[in-house]
Design an enzyme around this catalytic site. Sequence first.
Site, short mmCIF file in Angstrom:
data_model
loop_
_atom_site.label_atom_id
_atom_site.label_comp_id
_atom_site.label_asym_id
_atom_site.label_seq_id
_atom_site.Cartn_x
_atom_site.Cartn_y
_atom_site.Cartn_z
N CYS A 9 3.69 10.07 4.65
CA CYS A 9 3.26 9.06 3.67
C CYS A 9 4.50 8.27 3.33
CB CYS A 9 2.66 9.72 2.43
SG CYS A 9 2.38 8.57 1.06
N THR A 10 4.41 6.98 3.31
CA THR A 10 5.62 6.15 3.18
C THR A 10 6.25 6.21 1.80
OG1 THR A 10 4.18 4.22 2.83
CG2 THR A 10 5.05 4.57 5.06
N GLU A 11 5.59 6.87 0.83
CA GLU A 11 6.21 7.04 -0.49
C GLU A 11 6.92 8.37 -0.65
OE1 GLU A 11 3.44 3.81 -0.87
OE2 GLU A 11 2.93 5.89 -0.38
N THR A 14 2.13 1.80 5.97
CA THR A 14 1.51 2.97 5.36
C THR A 14 0.97 3.83 6.49
OG1 THR A 14 -0.52 3.70 4.23
CG2 THR A 14 -0.46 1.43 4.94
N ASN A 15 1.07 5.14 6.33
CA ASN A 15 0.53 6.04 7.35
C ASN A 15 -1.00 6.08 7.32
OD1 ASN A 15 2.85 7.95 8.66
ND2 ASN A 15 3.42 7.36 6.59
N THR A 16 -1.57 6.19 6.12
CA THR A 16 -3.02 6.36 6.01
C THR A 16 -3.80 5.24 6.66
OG1 THR A 16 -2.82 7.66 3.97
CG2 THR A 16 -4.93 6.57 4.38
N MET A 28 0.84 -1.22 0.00
CA MET A 28 0.00 0.00 0.00
C MET A 28 0.87 1.26 0.00
SD MET A 28 -2.80 -1.35 2.78
CE MET A 28 -1.56 -1.84 3.99
N GLN A 60 -10.56 3.44 -0.25
CA GLN A 60 -10.21 4.68 0.44
C GLN A 60 -10.98 5.86 -0.14
OE1 GLN A 60 -5.97 4.88 -0.16
NE2 GLN A 60 -5.49 3.90 1.81
#
Length: 243
Positions: free
Chosen positions: A197-199, A83-85, A10, A52
């Site tokens: 956000c992990t990206e 993932t943060n979200t 994700m 989402q």
Amino acid sequence: MRMIGLIGGMSWESSAEYYRLLNEGVRARLGPTASARCLLWSFDFSEIEALQHAGDWSRLAERMVDAAQRLEAAGADLLLICTNTMHRMADDVQSAVGIPLIHIADPTAERIAAAGLRKVGLLGTAFTMEQDFYKGRLTGIHGLEVIVPGEADRSTVHRIIYDELVAGRIEPSSREAYRMVIGRLVADGAQAIILGCTEIMLLVGQEDSPVPLFDTTALHAAAALDQALSDLPGRDEAQRTAK
């Protein structure tokens, strides 16, 4: 070494970074041939992203709980949501399993506090920037003051994540856009920026910010290693002791 359970995919772009960071960290701590004991549950992010944006958080919670329980059954000793979200349902996940979930916001906030900083800017998906599940933890538990970009900047940050970063696209124009957003947060008083956000760490680094950046991906992975490599007995030893 405890077994680390990763709820990933994700997107897989950031999950790959988790795998790299965990293995590099174990090698650095235990020697050149050592690698991380981990299990990965990888979602098809197209399905997650659709839910989402449809606001179907109850179905997302069901999927996250199912993934966590499968990882626990497979032998995981601790869990990471990569993932943060999706930490929106961290409480649902933790209550459904008997192993600890390391919340991504905690090691980030602890590192910020250790640096003597209090007012931080938060970048992430619109869900992370606008909803309270993440900001509320930073403020309510850790005492940070959190500011987010204005509406137009939030839209830009969110769009770049979903249209580019999760697809592995790194655009110089988007890096410049993030630099501008960071600059406006600093002008509003941010002493540091959380890459929530992990990206995002795929796009910007410390050279793109006049204030410290706190990369949640790297800090989350480091916290998992601290726990996985701690002196407490692992699952097998604990079970033998109980017998």
